[in-house]
Design an enzyme around this catalytic site. Sequence first.
Site, short mmCIF file in Angstrom:
data_model
loop_
_atom_site.label_atom_id
_atom_site.label_comp_id
_atom_site.label_asym_id
_atom_site.label_seq_id
_atom_site.Cartn_x
_atom_site.Cartn_y
_atom_site.Cartn_z
N ARG A 127 -28.09 26.47 27.30
CA ARG A 127 -29.40 25.83 27.38
C ARG A 127 -30.30 26.67 28.29
O ARG A 127 -29.80 27.42 29.15
CB ARG A 127 -29.29 24.42 27.94
CG ARG A 127 -28.44 23.46 27.11
CD ARG A 127 -28.39 22.09 27.78
NE ARG A 127 -27.63 21.12 27.00
CZ ARG A 127 -26.34 20.87 27.17
NH1 ARG A 127 -25.65 21.54 28.10
NH2 ARG A 127 -25.72 19.96 26.43
N LYS A 153 -25.45 19.54 31.52
CA LYS A 153 -26.02 18.21 31.73
C LYS A 153 -25.01 17.31 32.43
O LYS A 153 -23.80 17.47 32.25
CB LYS A 153 -26.43 17.58 30.39
CG LYS A 153 -27.68 18.19 29.78
CD LYS A 153 -28.09 17.42 28.54
CE LYS A 153 -29.40 17.92 27.97
NZ LYS A 153 -29.81 17.18 26.77
N HIS A 222 -34.21 27.51 22.69
CA HIS A 222 -33.24 26.60 22.08
C HIS A 222 -32.89 27.02 20.66
O HIS A 222 -31.83 26.65 20.15
CB HIS A 222 -33.80 25.17 22.09
CG HIS A 222 -32.76 24.14 22.43
ND1 HIS A 222 -32.10 24.11 23.64
CD2 HIS A 222 -32.26 23.10 21.70
CE1 HIS A 222 -31.24 23.11 23.66
NE2 HIS A 222 -31.31 22.48 22.48
N ARG A 225 -29.78 28.95 20.84
CA ARG A 225 -28.63 28.05 20.97
C ARG A 225 -28.25 27.46 19.61
O ARG A 225 -27.07 27.41 19.27
CB ARG A 225 -28.98 26.95 21.97
CG ARG A 225 -27.90 25.89 22.19
CD ARG A 225 -28.31 25.00 23.36
NE ARG A 225 -27.65 23.72 23.39
CZ ARG A 225 -26.49 23.48 23.99
NH1 ARG A 225 -25.84 24.47 24.59
NH2 ARG A 225 -25.96 22.26 24.01
N HIS A 248 -21.52 19.42 24.37
CA HIS A 248 -21.94 18.11 23.88
C HIS A 248 -20.94 17.05 24.29
O HIS A 248 -19.73 17.22 24.11
CB HIS A 248 -22.06 18.12 22.35
CG HIS A 248 -23.27 18.82 21.85
ND1 HIS A 248 -23.40 19.27 20.54
CD2 HIS A 248 -24.45 19.15 22.46
CE1 HIS A 248 -24.58 19.84 20.38
NE2 HIS A 248 -25.23 19.78 21.53
N TYR A 257 -25.01 20.40 12.92
CA TYR A 257 -24.86 21.78 12.47
C TYR A 257 -24.05 21.89 11.19
O TYR A 257 -24.09 22.92 10.52
CB TYR A 257 -24.22 22.62 13.59
CG TYR A 257 -25.12 22.71 14.79
CD1 TYR A 257 -26.28 23.47 14.76
CD2 TYR A 257 -24.84 21.99 15.95
CE1 TYR A 257 -27.14 23.53 15.85
CE2 TYR A 257 -25.70 22.05 17.05
CZ TYR A 257 -26.84 22.81 16.98
OH TYR A 257 -27.69 22.85 18.07
#
Length: 279
Positions: A127, A153, A222, A225, A248, A257
């Site tokens: 990210r 995150k 992004h 990514r 994730h 995806y």
Amino acid sequence: MSPHTVANYCRDLKKLLTAAGEMPLADLQVYHVRRFVAQLHGQGLAGRSLARLLSAWRGFFRWLGERGMLKANPCDGIRPPKSPRLLPKALSVDETARLLEPVEDDDPVQSTRDLAMFELFYSSGLRLAELVALDCDVLDSVMNDGEIRVLGKRSKLRLVPVGSKAREALAAWAALRPELARPDEKALFVGARGARISPRMVESRLARRAIQLGLPTHVHPHMLRHSFASHVLQSSGDLRAVQEMLGHASIASTQVYTHLDFQHLAKVYDAAHPRAKAK
């Protein structure tokens, strides 16, 4: 919480206070909140934004209830309007290769830095916030072990591989970094003033590079990514591995995806099958 999350919650609660006006929050009912959501939707706020807004409001009212300041949560049972799920935009393999070609630049030090940043983006699926937060102490594990430890995150650490092209670009940047960085600066990537590079500068440099190389679309960090995830999934088919590398929390976030992968297969089919298209 990260500063970005706190700022988002603050904005969402300000919208609640604005919508409520002079009405005390403790007096709000479900129909009031439904009206607020309808008004915001009418003003152009999308379904996904409204979902996040309702989540923030619901959590705030729950917090008030736990402290005896509220009898019922006026957000319970309210769902945001549905909005179409947009697939993330990814570059093709050829477009990515073109983006990562060396370019002539008036400032070879910054150009070397840019290539190292963008190679690392694509190599490891980082990210933007994760990339700008990297310090120089990651270089040892990158060069010796071909891996990098990233703080993602929710302060979640993950280990991701770094490819040979990215390692070469990082080695070239590490040799030139002292020419740009302040003596006491720990950041791996620095801006023109020698301090940690800002996210906006990274976005600007990537968009500028895409224009220089004649790419037909606006390129943002992004997108690299997304391209990383799409290309790895196309080659391996291992959704769980892609989930781990992207960091994730839920496999549902990674499953988008698979739709990109099917789009790729559909394009190959249309181009190759004798009866795929009407002539």
